[in-house]
Design a protein around this motif. Structure first.
Motif, mmCIF file in Angstrom:
data_model
loop_
_atom_site.group_PDB
_atom_site.id
_atom_site.type_symbol
_atom_site.label_atom_id
_atom_site.label_comp_id
_atom_site.label_asym_id
_atom_site.label_seq_id
_atom_site.Cartn_x
_atom_site.Cartn_y
_atom_site.Cartn_z
ATOM 1 N N THR A 1 -1.983 -18.608 71.051
ATOM 2 C CA THR A 1 -0.966 -17.936 70.240
ATOM 3 C C THR A 1 -1.181 -16.423 70.218
ATOM 4 O O THR A 1 -0.506 -15.712 69.478
ATOM 5 C CB THR A 1 -0.959 -18.469 68.801
ATOM 6 O OG1 THR A 1 -2.231 -18.211 68.195
ATOM 7 C CG2 THR A 1 -0.675 -19.958 68.765
ATOM 8 N N SER A 2 -2.099 -15.933 71.027
ATOM 9 C CA SER A 2 -2.402 -14.494 71.021
ATOM 10 C C SER A 2 -1.189 -13.677 71.470
ATOM 11 O O SER A 2 -0.436 -14.068 72.366
ATOM 12 C CB SER A 2 -3.575 -14.191 71.951
ATOM 13 O OG SER A 2 -4.791 -14.647 71.422
ATOM 14 N N LEU A 3 -1.039 -12.511 70.836
ATOM 15 C CA LEU A 3 0.005 -11.553 71.181
ATOM 16 C C LEU A 3 -0.626 -10.173 71.088
ATOM 17 O O LEU A 3 -1.032 -9.738 70.010
ATOM 18 C CB LEU A 3 1.184 -11.679 70.207
ATOM 19 C CG LEU A 3 2.377 -10.748 70.429
ATOM 20 C CD1 LEU A 3 3.012 -10.984 71.781
ATOM 21 C CD2 LEU A 3 3.410 -10.949 69.311
ATOM 22 N N ALA A 4 -0.755 -9.485 72.221
ATOM 23 C CA ALA A 4 -1.440 -8.195 72.244
ATOM 24 C C ALA A 4 -0.742 -7.255 73.206
ATOM 25 O O ALA A 4 -0.070 -7.690 74.150
ATOM 26 C CB ALA A 4 -2.905 -8.375 72.657
ATOM 27 N N ALA A 5 -0.921 -5.963 72.974
ATOM 28 C CA ALA A 5 -0.302 -4.966 73.839
ATOM 29 C C ALA A 5 -1.129 -3.698 73.840
ATOM 30 O O ALA A 5 -1.778 -3.358 72.843
ATOM 31 C CB ALA A 5 1.116 -4.645 73.366
ATOM 32 N N ALA A 6 -1.094 -3.007 74.955
ATOM 33 C CA ALA A 6 -1.694 -1.677 75.004
ATOM 34 C C ALA A 6 -0.901 -0.733 74.116
ATOM 35 O O ALA A 6 0.314 -0.892 73.940
ATOM 36 C CB ALA A 6 -1.694 -1.160 76.437
ATOM 37 N N GLY B 1 -0.886 5.140 69.462
ATOM 38 C CA GLY B 1 -0.238 4.354 68.425
ATOM 39 C C GLY B 1 1.097 3.751 68.802
ATOM 40 O O GLY B 1 1.639 2.949 68.035
ATOM 41 N N GLU B 2 1.640 4.089 69.990
ATOM 42 C CA GLU B 2 2.927 3.556 70.409
ATOM 43 C C GLU B 2 2.714 2.395 71.368
ATOM 44 O O GLU B 2 1.991 2.525 72.359
ATOM 45 C CB GLU B 2 3.763 4.647 71.100
ATOM 46 C CG GLU B 2 4.177 5.773 70.175
ATOM 47 C CD GLU B 2 5.124 5.301 69.080
ATOM 48 O OE1 GLU B 2 5.989 4.445 69.367
ATOM 49 O OE2 GLU B 2 4.995 5.777 67.938
ATOM 50 N N ARG B 3 3.358 1.270 71.083
ATOM 51 C CA ARG B 3 3.195 0.089 71.931
ATOM 52 C C ARG B 3 3.724 0.316 73.335
ATOM 53 O O ARG B 3 4.770 0.932 73.530
ATOM 54 C CB ARG B 3 3.928 -1.105 71.297
ATOM 55 C CG ARG B 3 3.882 -2.364 72.149
ATOM 56 C CD ARG B 3 4.555 -3.534 71.450
ATOM 57 N NE ARG B 3 5.905 -3.250 71.011
ATOM 58 C CZ ARG B 3 6.975 -3.248 71.815
ATOM 59 N NH1 ARG B 3 6.832 -3.484 73.108
ATOM 60 N NH2 ARG B 3 8.164 -2.991 71.323
ATOM 61 N N GLY B 4 2.972 -0.204 74.328
ATOM 62 C CA GLY B 4 3.400 -0.102 75.713
ATOM 63 C C GLY B 4 2.896 -1.288 76.510
ATOM 64 O O GLY B 4 2.680 -2.372 75.974
ATOM 65 N N HIS B 5 2.720 -1.081 77.811
ATOM 66 C CA HIS B 5 2.208 -2.121 78.700
ATOM 67 C C HIS B 5 0.783 -1.808 79.109
ATOM 68 O O HIS B 5 0.369 -0.660 79.052
ATOM 69 C CB HIS B 5 3.100 -2.220 79.950
ATOM 70 C CG HIS B 5 4.383 -2.941 79.702
ATOM 71 N ND1 HIS B 5 5.514 -2.300 79.210
ATOM 72 C CD2 HIS B 5 4.730 -4.247 79.865
ATOM 73 C CE1 HIS B 5 6.487 -3.178 79.090
ATOM 74 N NE2 HIS B 5 6.043 -4.366 79.480
ATOM 75 N N PRO B 6 0.040 -2.834 79.533
ATOM 76 C CA PRO B 6 0.430 -4.233 79.677
ATOM 77 C C PRO B 6 0.509 -4.957 78.338
ATOM 78 O O PRO B 6 0.008 -4.475 77.330
ATOM 79 C CB PRO B 6 -0.680 -4.813 80.565
ATOM 80 C CG PRO B 6 -1.877 -3.974 80.256
ATOM 81 C CD PRO B 6 -1.341 -2.586 80.030
ATOM 82 N N VAL B 7 1.145 -6.141 78.396
ATOM 83 C CA VAL B 7 1.311 -6.979 77.210
ATOM 84 C C VAL B 7 0.756 -8.359 77.523
ATOM 85 O O VAL B 7 0.953 -8.886 78.625
ATOM 86 C CB VAL B 7 2.792 -7.083 76.804
ATOM 87 C CG1 VAL B 7 2.941 -7.931 75.548
ATOM 88 C CG2 VAL B 7 3.387 -5.703 76.589
ATOM 89 N N LEU B 8 0.054 -8.948 76.553
ATOM 90 C CA LEU B 8 -0.522 -10.281 76.724
ATOM 91 C C LEU B 8 0.206 -11.264 75.821
ATOM 92 O O LEU B 8 0.350 -11.024 74.622
ATOM 93 C CB LEU B 8 -2.015 -10.261 76.401
ATOM 94 C CG LEU B 8 -2.765 -11.582 76.574
ATOM 95 C CD1 LEU B 8 -4.174 -11.332 77.116
ATOM 96 C CD2 LEU B 8 -2.855 -12.361 75.259
ATOM 97 N N PHE B 9 0.654 -12.378 76.433
ATOM 98 C CA PHE B 9 1.350 -13.427 75.701
ATOM 99 C C PHE B 9 0.587 -14.738 75.839
ATOM 100 O O PHE B 9 0.407 -15.240 76.956
ATOM 101 C CB PHE B 9 2.757 -13.644 76.263
ATOM 102 C CG PHE B 9 3.651 -12.439 76.214
ATOM 103 C CD1 PHE B 9 3.990 -11.855 75.006
ATOM 104 C CD2 PHE B 9 4.173 -11.897 77.376
ATOM 105 C CE1 PHE B 9 4.825 -10.757 74.949
ATOM 106 C CE2 PHE B 9 5.012 -10.801 77.344
ATOM 107 C CZ PHE B 9 5.345 -10.221 76.124
ATOM 108 N N GLY B 10 0.144 -15.308 74.726
ATOM 109 C CA GLY B 10 -0.455 -16.628 74.761
ATOM 110 C C GLY B 10 0.575 -17.676 75.158
ATOM 111 O O GLY B 10 1.777 -17.527 74.910
ATOM 112 N N ALA B 11 0.103 -18.763 75.792
ATOM 113 C CA ALA B 11 1.007 -19.755 76.360
ATOM 114 C C ALA B 11 1.934 -20.398 75.329
ATOM 115 O O ALA B 11 3.064 -20.774 75.661
ATOM 116 C CB ALA B 11 0.195 -20.830 77.076
ATOM 117 N N ASP B 12 1.482 -20.523 74.099
ATOM 118 C CA ASP B 12 2.318 -21.169 73.088
ATOM 119 C C ASP B 12 3.544 -20.332 72.712
ATOM 120 O O ASP B 12 4.453 -20.829 72.033
ATOM 121 C CB ASP B 12 1.499 -21.458 71.825
ATOM 122 C CG ASP B 12 0.493 -22.580 72.027
ATOM 123 O OD1 ASP B 12 0.497 -23.201 73.112
ATOM 124 O OD2 ASP B 12 -0.315 -22.822 71.104
#
Length: 207
Positions: A137-142, A146-157
């Motif tokens: 269920t992980s959700l993470a981003a570079a 302080g501004e969200r960008g890429h890469p982005v990680l999406f857990g499989a769920d």
């Protein structure tokens, strides 16, 4: 949004696949497919695949679209799972959906998404975001100052919900906005530059 320490998490047997979106046709670049642009002696597609691998992601999945046959012929994609998105002209959303479908078939626990037109993002940023994986269920981003960008990680769920909202050029933006408070931000401005190669002026970033 929450923040995560810059130190890597303890090693885990989780499979974090790299997902490279490389289907764009470069409309604002005069129709030059972005995957075929050159940077530091190699194609952007090659550069991005190495970035994912060197950052600890595997297997690596690549979504192609514009000039797919030429990219396959010229790029070093051995060992990658390649998906050709016939609907690439509809925007990034269709490529993200195609990529997540391919990664799902591999049984990975998470997908780390990188865009082919951001060569300023290297393996160190990928490794930091990959280290933010905790569960399916992980959700993470570079983040960059302080501004969200890429890469982005999406857990499989999360993949089914992300794919459901991936339309047009939105990609995962709608999902990320709706789940802003669940995102673990990983500061990467000290190791990466998050510029895009979108216009002819942006070509000055390429070396």
């Amino acid at each position: 949004m929450t923040s995560t320490p810059l130190s890597p998490s303890p090693s885990t047997p989780a499979v974090v696949a790299g997902l490279l979106l490389a289907a764009g046709g470069g409309r604002r670049l005069g129709g030059r497919p972005k995957a075929l642009l050159e940077h530091r002696g190699s194609l952007l597609a090659d550069h991005a695949v190495r970035t994912l691998r060197d950052g600890g992601c595997g297997p690596v999945h690549v979504v192609l679209g514009a000039a797919a046959d030429e990219v396959r012929a010229r790029a070093e994609l051995s060992g990658c799972s390649v998906t050709v998105n016939p609907e690439w002209t509809e925007g990034m959303g269709s490529s993200l959906r195609a990529g997540l479908d391919a990664v799902a078939a591999s049984g990975a626990d998470a997908a780390l998404v990188l865009l082919v037109d951001q060569p300023g993002i290297g393996a160190r940023a990928v490794a930091r975001v990959r280290a933010a994986y905790r569960s399916r269920t992980s959700l993470a981003a570079a983040s960059y100052e302080g501004e969200r960008g890429h890469p982005v990680l999406f857990g499989a769920d999360l993949w089914a919900d992300i794919a459901a909202g991936a339309v047009g050029d939105q990609g995962a933006r709608a999902y990320l906005r709706a789940h802003r408070d669940a995102i673990t931000l990983v500061e990467c401005s000290d190791v990466a530059q998050a510029y895009d190669i979108d216009t002819t002026e942006d070509l000055s970033h390429l070396e």
